[in-house]
Design a protein around this motif. Structure first.
Motif, PDB file in Angstrom:
ATOM      1  N   PRO A  88       0.820  -1.207   0.000  1.00 25.43           N
ATOM      2  CA  PRO A  88       0.000   0.000   0.000  1.00 25.43           C
ATOM      3  C   PRO A  88       0.854   1.257   0.000  1.00 25.43           C
ATOM      4  O   PRO A  88       1.924   1.306   0.602  1.00 25.43           O
ATOM      5  CB  PRO A  88      -0.800  -0.136   1.292  1.00 25.43           C
ATOM      6  N   SER A  89       0.374   2.273  -0.697  1.00 21.82           N
ATOM      7  CA  SER A  89       1.087   3.547  -0.757  1.00 21.82           C
ATOM      8  C   SER A  89       0.444   4.606   0.104  1.00 21.82           C
ATOM      9  O   SER A  89       1.057   5.631   0.393  1.00 21.82           O
ATOM     10  CB  SER A  89       1.144   4.050  -2.204  1.00 21.82           C
ATOM     11  N   ALA A  90      -0.804   4.394   0.523  1.00 23.40           N
ATOM     12  CA  ALA A  90      -1.507   5.391   1.322  1.00 23.40           C
ATOM     13  C   ALA A  90      -2.636   4.716   2.078  1.00 23.40           C
ATOM     14  O   ALA A  90      -3.097   3.629   1.712  1.00 23.40           O
ATOM     15  CB  ALA A  90      -2.047   6.509   0.436  1.00 23.40           C
ATOM     16  N   ALA A  91      -3.091   5.405   3.137  1.00 23.33           N
ATOM     17  CA  ALA A  91      -4.229   4.931   3.921  1.00 23.33           C
ATOM     18  C   ALA A  91      -5.288   6.031   3.938  1.00 23.33           C
ATOM     19  O   ALA A  91      -4.983   7.195   4.220  1.00 23.33           O
ATOM     20  CB  ALA A  91      -3.797   4.597   5.340  1.00 23.33           C
ATOM     21  N   VAL A  92      -6.519   5.663   3.615  1.00 27.92           N
ATOM     22  CA  VAL A  92      -7.634   6.611   3.559  1.00 27.92           C
ATOM     23  C   VAL A  92      -8.789   6.053   4.366  1.00 27.92           C
ATOM     24  O   VAL A  92      -9.116   4.860   4.259  1.00 27.92           O
ATOM     25  CB  VAL A  92      -8.078   6.874   2.106  1.00 27.92           C
ATOM     26  N   THR A  93      -9.408   6.908   5.165  1.00 28.75           N
ATOM     27  CA  THR A  93     -10.617   6.529   5.902  1.00 28.75           C
ATOM     28  C   THR A  93     -11.838   7.007   5.127  1.00 28.75           C
ATOM     29  O   THR A  93     -11.885   8.163   4.688  1.00 28.75           O
ATOM     30  CB  THR A  93     -10.616   7.145   7.311  1.00 28.75           C
ATOM     31  N   LEU A  94     -12.794   6.121   4.933  1.00 28.05           N
ATOM     32  CA  LEU A  94     -14.031   6.439   4.223  1.00 28.05           C
ATOM     33  C   LEU A  94     -15.169   6.545   5.229  1.00 28.05           C
ATOM     34  O   LEU A  94     -15.529   5.558   5.884  1.00 28.05           O
ATOM     35  CB  LEU A  94     -14.344   5.356   3.183  1.00 28.05           C
TER      36      LEU A  94
END
Length: 335
Positions: free
Chosen positions: A7-13
């Motif tokens: 993974p290159s990034a973490a995003v919260t939805l």
């Protein structure tokens, strides 16, 4: 995780529902919230991004309340503090610009908070929700979006919260930026920031209040002297927003009614019902014009449309702002 690669990034939805999470009871039929729609959209996201979903609610945009947005703000802050590169919020499009604007007043993180939605239900042919959600996640994960605050991402375009406005009740390309252009565009995983806008107001400390002061909005028009104000005691409202004609004008006969409120200490903000161009402070000086309104003690909303002017006034009143502080706050949005 959407990819087998690292993974290159973490995003919260965060999800509040809206058309993006609605389906139709039959092709071309009525659309209503569908709890399963979110799961079906998860396969459309950006490779290399770890997505952590959390449902706040699944409601139409007309049913979004203060407690929903307070939960969004607190959960989004927590996500970023725990390592998320950005946050995406799904929202109905009808009041998307208002929620984005209100959240912007309090968003105090460098990571972007990206609001998105859809014009077509998830079950409709050509549904725009999957692409909008994918683009929003790409923006939330992009280092180029840091420092831009709350953003709206729809139809491949990136809009600042203070400038985004819904311009069509039907079209897929339903949003624009006023008075500027979108700050960016999205092409797959490629996020291009075209400009960074005029800069942000300093965010307010703390969180959204449970309730905002009562501030109605009245629209001025042909042969309308705002006589409804005769039946509205000054102590019944905390402030008033007028959606004026032209550059922010009312009829001469409306002026005594507005002066009564102003003398009683009720702040009056005058926006324009026109979609672009904003209000003026100096073009006209006849009775009911912007100069007359300013002389009476009213505040002009500048480029803010009536709905956003109302929210800004409500936030300022919550802070106990004086009339001069209210004018200064709106001056930042003036033409």
């Amino acid at each position: 995780m959407t990819s087998s690669s690292a993974p290159s990034a973490a995003v919260t939805l965060l999800t509040l529902g809206g058309t993006i999470f609605m389906t139709q009871d039959a092709p071309g039929g009525h659309a209503a919230p569908d709890d399963d729609a979110a799961a079906r959209l998860m396969g459309t996201l950006v490779d290399g991004v770890v997505l952590t979903p959390h449902e706040i609610a699944n409601v139409s945009s007309s049913d979004v309340r203060q407690h929903h947005l307070r939960a969004v703000l607190e959960r989004a802050r927590r996500a970023v503090d725990e390592g998320a590169d950005g946050v995406v919020l799904t929202h109905g499009t009808d009041t998307l610009e208002e929620s984005a604007f209100l959240l912007q007043r309090f968003w105090d993180r460098e990571a972007p908070l990206v609001v998105t939605g859809a014009m077509r239900p998830a079950s409709a042919p050509g549904a725009d929700g999957p692409a909008n959600l994918r683009d929003a996640v790409a923006v939330a994960a992009s280092p180029t979006a840091r420092g831009l605050g709350v953003l709206a991402v729809v139809d491949g375009q990136v809009h600042l919260a203070d400038q985004v406005t819904k311009t069509s009740s039907r079209a897929i390309s339903a949003f624009a930026s006023e008075p500027s252009s979108p700050v960016g565009m999205v092409d797959g995983a490629d996020v291009r920031v075209l400009h960074r806008g005029p800069g942000r107001d300093a965010p307010r400390p703390g969180t959204l209040p449970d309730h905002l002061p009562r501030v109605p909005t009245l629209m001025a028009g042909l042969d309308d002297d705002l006589d409804l104000l005769d039946h509205l005691p000054a102590d019944a409202i905390a402030g008033l927003v007028i959606a004026g004609v032209g550059m922010g004008h009312v009829s001469p006969a409306a002026m005594p009614r507005l002066r009564r409120l102003l003398r009683a200490g009720v702040p009056v903000v005058v926006a324009t019902r026109i979609g672009s161009g904003g209000t003026s402070t100096h073009h006209y000086a006849y009775p009911g014009s912007e100069v007359d309104l300013l002389d009476a003690g009213a505040t002009m909303a500048g480029f803010l449309p009536p709905a956003k002017a109302r929210l800004l006034l409500q936030v300022l009143l919550t802070d106990g702002a004086t009339r001069e502080e209210i004018r200064e706050a709106f001056a930042a949005h003036a033409s």
